[in-house]
Design a protein around this motif. Structure first.
Motif: not given
Length: 373
Positions: A188, A192, A223-224, A227
């Motif tokens: 997490q 980015a 969620s990756y 992102e």
């Protein structure tokens, strides 16, 4: 890799080195290539062979030796892999006219070429307008290429980058290809940073994201991926003056990809569809690959190959692999040719060049195994 061709490749290097100046140190390149399939040494060897051809342009024996090394290099790596290594080196030296000719000479892809030519015309006029003090709309250069594999998306993307460099729209014109695994981290907050690093490397050129929808295919739990897409969408706007991002993939998944983020589609101004090649175009691609590598197809073999391609195209699945199908066929043909010719004592020029009917009949790869002869 075709490791069985390692010995033949090294032998071809030895033969050429014995006929040229030892200063070229060809053997050292061969050792590095055989040790770890070094891309840099492969490209440098290719450059060196071109230098030797220029230096010994009147020596038929050395010219033949250089071609022999290139052919064994092709067998060792396979057509697809060696092409991906060498093509960027060749593109660096292309003029604007060379690139336009390269685009125009691509087999098939008429609508794609028309679209790219329209883009070039538009950008050329806007550049002239700005130089003369006129207002000129600043449009995003980012694109979406939609189509099945092997339809020329990567090839066209490379050409576009180099053309835009010549036009002054990109500062470097280089090409970087990535996939989901290159963009997404397993931790997490790290994705980015990973995307930012790739954007930094791609700035000034083309960032090509194949199967872009894989970034968001698990959007409910991934969620990756979200992102990654958030960072990528930001970069599309922040770096649009010196970066072209081209996303590519199958038609329906690409539609869903653009639906996954409300601001994503507006960052792209050009959507180009790459249609499947027909059987005539696929055969022309095969002929071109043979010609470029000093192979000739005998007439009876031509008829059988055309029949094979026609039957394959007529029964193709939805995600037919197009050019990759032809590359696999080519690799199999020259493999069968090599196996046959290796049993001939003192093969002549025709033996070394001609693909015969028996080479075709044995060319049963997984894509064509159900076709009977």
């Amino acid at each position: 890799m075709y490791h069985k061709y390692k010995e033949a490749f090294v032998k071809s290097i030895d033969v050429l080195e014995s006929k040229t100046d030892r200063k070229y140190n060809l053997k050292s390149f061969a050792n590095k290539i055989c040790e770890n399939q070094s891309q840099s040494h492969t490209i440098n060897l290719y450059k060196l062979l071109n230098d030797i051809l220029n230096s010994y342009s009147n020596n038929d024996e050395i010219i033949k030796g250089c071609k022999n090394v290139k052919n064994h290099l092709l067998l060792y790596y396979g057509a697809l892999e060696i092409s991906s290594m060498i093509e960027p080196f060749l593109e660096q030296n292309y003029s604007f006219e060379d690139l336009l000719n390269k685009l125009d000479n691509l087999i098939g892809l008429k609508e794609v070429k028309d679209n790219v030519q329209d883009l070039i015309a538009f950008q050329k006029v806007q550049i002239i307008r700005r130089k003369n003090g006129f207002n000129s709309p600043i449009q995003t250069l980012h694109m979406s290429f939609i189509g099945n594999p092997g339809t020329g998306k990567t090839t066209v993307a490379r050409i576009v980058g180099r053309i835009y460099k010549h036009l002054g729209l990109l500062s470097k014109g280089h090409f970087i290809e990535v996939s989901r695994t290159d963009l997404i981290s397993g931790y997490q907050g790290q994705t980015a940073l990973k995307v930012q690093e790739i954007i930094k490397r791609a700035k000034g050129g083309v960032l090509f994201i194949d199967e872009a929808y894989s970034i968001t295919e698990n959007e409910n739990t991934d969620s990756y991926g979200r992102e990654c897409l958030t960072e990528l969408t930001k970069a599309l706007e922040d770096y649009r003056e010196d970066l072209v991002v081209i996303v590519a993939g199958y038609k329906v998944p690409m539609i869903n990809f653009f639906k996954s983020n409300p601001g994503l589609k507006s960052r792209f101004n050009t959507f180009i569809e790459f249609k499947d090649f027909d059987h005539h175009e696929l055969f022309k691609i095969l002929q071109l690959m043979c010609s470029q590598n000093d192979y000739k197809i005998k007439d009876d073999a031509i008829s059988k190959i055309q029949e094979l391609i026609f039957k394959t195209v007529s029964n193709k699945e939805e995600n037919f692999s197009n050019g990759r199908f032809v590359r696999n066929m080519y690799n199999n043909l020259i493999l069968e040719h090599a196996k046959r010719v290796s049993l001939i004592n003192n093969p002549n020029i025709s033996d070394l060049q001609e693909i015969e009917l028996q080479d075709v009949i044995k060319n049963l790869n997984p894509l064509t195994k159900n076709i009977t002869y």
